[in-house]
Design a protein around this motif. Sequence first.
Motif, PDB file in Angstrom:
ATOM      1  N   SER A  94      21.004  39.422  41.094  1.00  0.00           N
ATOM      2  CA  SER A  94      21.713  40.395  41.918  1.00  0.00           C
ATOM      3  C   SER A  94      22.986  40.843  41.211  1.00  0.00           C
ATOM      4  O   SER A  94      23.555  40.104  40.400  1.00  0.00           O
ATOM      5  N   ASP A  95      23.437  42.043  41.543  1.00  0.00           N
ATOM      6  CA  ASP A  95      24.599  42.607  40.866  1.00  0.00           C
ATOM      7  C   ASP A  95      25.419  43.457  41.825  1.00  0.00           C
ATOM      8  O   ASP A  95      24.881  44.103  42.733  1.00  0.00           O
ATOM      9  N   ILE A  96      26.721  43.450  41.585  1.00  0.00           N
ATOM     10  CA  ILE A  96      27.629  44.425  42.193  1.00  0.00           C
ATOM     11  C   ILE A  96      28.242  45.204  41.039  1.00  0.00           C
ATOM     12  O   ILE A  96      28.934  44.631  40.181  1.00  0.00           O
ATOM     13  N   TYR A  97      27.970  46.499  41.015  1.00  0.00           N
ATOM     14  CA  TYR A  97      28.433  47.343  39.914  1.00  0.00           C
ATOM     15  C   TYR A  97      29.656  48.155  40.353  1.00  0.00           C
ATOM     16  O   TYR A  97      29.610  48.894  41.336  1.00  0.00           O
ATOM     17  N   HIS A 140      39.118  42.004  48.067  1.00  0.00           N
ATOM     18  CA  HIS A 140      39.281  40.634  48.541  1.00  0.00           C
ATOM     19  C   HIS A 140      37.965  39.852  48.387  1.00  0.00           C
ATOM     20  O   HIS A 140      37.288  39.552  49.375  1.00  0.00           O
ATOM     21  N   PRO A 141      37.591  39.462  47.167  1.00  0.00           N
ATOM     22  CA  PRO A 141      36.389  38.630  46.985  1.00  0.00           C
ATOM     23  C   PRO A 141      36.709  37.150  47.183  1.00  0.00           C
ATOM     24  O   PRO A 141      36.642  36.338  46.255  1.00  0.00           O
ATOM     25  N   VAL A 142      37.082  36.784  48.405  1.00  0.00           N
ATOM     26  CA  VAL A 142      37.491  35.417  48.719  1.00  0.00           C
ATOM     27  C   VAL A 142      36.265  34.587  49.066  1.00  0.00           C
ATOM     28  O   VAL A 142      35.391  35.026  49.825  1.00  0.00           O
ATOM     29  N   ALA A 143      36.186  33.371  48.503  1.00  0.00           N
ATOM     30  CA  ALA A 143      35.095  32.429  48.804  1.00  0.00           C
ATOM     31  C   ALA A 143      33.723  33.052  48.542  1.00  0.00           C
ATOM     32  O   ALA A 143      32.804  32.935  49.332  1.00  0.00           O
ATOM     33  N   VAL A 144      33.596  33.705  47.405  1.00  0.00           N
ATOM     34  CA  VAL A 144      32.325  34.307  47.007  1.00  0.00           C
ATOM     35  C   VAL A 144      31.534  33.304  46.175  1.00  0.00           C
ATOM     36  O   VAL A 144      32.097  32.592  45.336  1.00  0.00           O
ATOM     37  N   SER A 145      30.233  33.243  46.411  1.00  0.00           N
ATOM     38  CA  SER A 145      29.337  32.404  45.619  1.00  0.00           C
ATOM     39  C   SER A 145      28.482  33.305  44.740  1.00  0.00           C
ATOM     40  O   SER A 145      27.700  34.107  45.241  1.00  0.00           O
ATOM     41  N   LEU A 146      28.654  33.156  43.426  1.00  0.00           N
ATOM     42  CA  LEU A 146      27.971  34.014  42.459  1.00  0.00           C
ATOM     43  C   LEU A 146      26.988  33.167  41.659  1.00  0.00           C
ATOM     44  O   LEU A 146      27.393  32.290  40.893  1.00  0.00           O
ATOM     45  N   ALA A 147      25.687  33.411  41.837  1.00  0.00           N
ATOM     46  CA  ALA A 147      24.650  32.606  41.203  1.00  0.00           C
ATOM     47  C   ALA A 147      24.581  32.870  39.705  1.00  0.00           C
ATOM     48  O   ALA A 147      25.186  33.810  39.180  1.00  0.00           O
ATOM     49  N   ILE A 180      29.264  40.434  38.771  1.00  0.00           N
ATOM     50  CA  ILE A 180      30.167  41.460  39.294  1.00  0.00           C
ATOM     51  C   ILE A 180      30.720  42.170  38.064  1.00  0.00           C
ATOM     52  O   ILE A 180      31.416  41.563  37.244  1.00  0.00           O
ATOM     53  N   SER A 181      30.389  43.435  37.922  1.00  0.00           N
ATOM     54  CA  SER A 181      30.714  44.170  36.704  1.00  0.00           C
ATOM     55  C   SER A 181      31.727  45.271  37.005  1.00  0.00           C
ATOM     56  O   SER A 181      31.474  46.148  37.841  1.00  0.00           O
ATOM     57  N   GLU A 212      28.423  35.973  36.100  1.00  0.00           N
ATOM     58  CA  GLU A 212      29.371  36.656  35.217  1.00  0.00           C
ATOM     59  C   GLU A 212      30.251  37.612  35.993  1.00  0.00           C
ATOM     60  O   GLU A 212      29.773  38.377  36.837  1.00  0.00           O
ATOM     61  N   VAL A 213      31.553  37.551  35.681  1.00  0.00           N
ATOM     62  CA  VAL A 213      32.518  38.550  36.139  1.00  0.00           C
ATOM     63  C   VAL A 213      33.060  39.226  34.885  1.00  0.00           C
ATOM     64  O   VAL A 213      33.624  38.570  34.007  1.00  0.00           O
TER      65      VAL A 213
END
Length: 507
Positions: free
Chosen positions: A274-277, A289-296, A301-302, A335-336
């Motif tokens: 999954s991605d957020i572009y 506000h990406p608070v308490a985000v779980s990124l597999a 997040i690009s 990845e960020v």
Amino acid sequence: MAGVPRRPHIQRVTRWINGVAREIAEVSRPDSRSNLSRILPVAAGVAILLVITLIIFLWVVVTILSGFKMPDPQAVSRLLTSAISMTALIGASLGAVYAFRKQLLAEMEGVRAEQQVYSERFVKAAELLAHERPSARLAGLHSLTSLADDWHQGRQSCASAIASYLRLPPPDEPGEREVRRTAWKSVRDRLMDPSAPNSWHREELDFSGGTYQSVDLDDANLQGTKVLFRDCVFRDGELRLRNVNIMNGHIDFTGSSFTNMAVFMGGMKIDGKSDIYLDRTKISESEFHPVAVSLAREASISVTDAEVSKSNFKFDADHLLAYMSQARHSVIAGEVDFSRSVLTDVSIPMHSYTLRAGRLVFDDAVTDHFNMSLPGTLEGHVYINLDVKAMGPTAIAVGPGEISGGDLRIRPDKGVPGTLEVDFINYRVLGGEIMVQAVQNVWKKFRFDHIGEVVGRLNFNLPFPEGVEVDIDVEVEDIYNVRRLHRRRRTGPDTGPLPECGAPIDR
């Protein structure tokens, strides 16, 4: 044999059989409107002819088996009984075929009538949605969402119609805010449960090119869903993505602009591929506000090639209580990426996070009045690239925390002299490598406050330029660059004591 002409009666029989085959094939097609009664008499005649042929064949067989004598009456009776039973079976089969065909045609007519009703409902709802009165547009919106629930084949068309309406610039009318709030609620409600019969999680939701003030997708469950906000304008409002769960889907803001926006991303779970572009975006005076985000691990997040000014990406919560409770939910295994972005008057605090074999990349990012704190815990084979171009004051805080594996690289490229400050606070090196390129003149301050024994590798390419404030709280032998030089000197002539950390090294 080739060249021998067929007899006329054989040719007529062949043509007749071919004609019957074509009729049967025509009637057997599901979309055929041929009248089955045309073929039934012919089929019945063929069946009777086959039965008579069979009776004659069986009579001959019985006669041969009885020594060419007249068969006894019982054998004849059994023969007739078999022929009659077979005839009845063939007749029943033809009747069943006719009944099945009739039912199939009736069902097809019902489907056509149903599709016609759905099409008429769609046209009426679309007309209402284009009405000049907000109350009529609200009625059209409800009609479209209700139609989408009933009409599985046209669900994408209904979703696209609602998305097209939301893409239009909002008219300056008192009731339009309620219409749009209801529209977003309708979209969000159908993204809650992927197993629901009216779910839109398999549809592509394209809101690209629109102008938005308020978007609410809180708690949406995007299972394989693509949500597109490419080349949009977000201004003076809120974008709510709290507790959104993305699995093998993406939200794409590529090329969009954000001005005076609050983007709430707290509690998001970004799993699978999954991605957020946010690539090539223009962000100004906005708060993410990406608070308490779980990124597999395979998620990202690009924010590459973006222009960000007077804005913040607050991975850490503002309030102390929320900050203390968020740590167990704040994990980056994917990845960020802020590579090649221009970050002016930007703050990115993320100390509460754990980077778990993840990647944090700022390669060739241009910074000015930039502040950042790295994740406090770096575990597994992490990769952090802070090869920034400091064009103005740039401060990077590392710790309190620890690294247990992977690479942390700070190799600044060309920039404005005396602008980069890096501060390792109460830090522990339990593995991995910290690489610092110290020779560039962009440095203003470097502090390394270490706790305990250095287990990993400190690869500091000393010395720092003159005038840089340097405080390295480790033994000289623990620094790989100096230790290597020390080993070379032991085999050569005595050149005096090793230099202090930060002092020039004679090469």
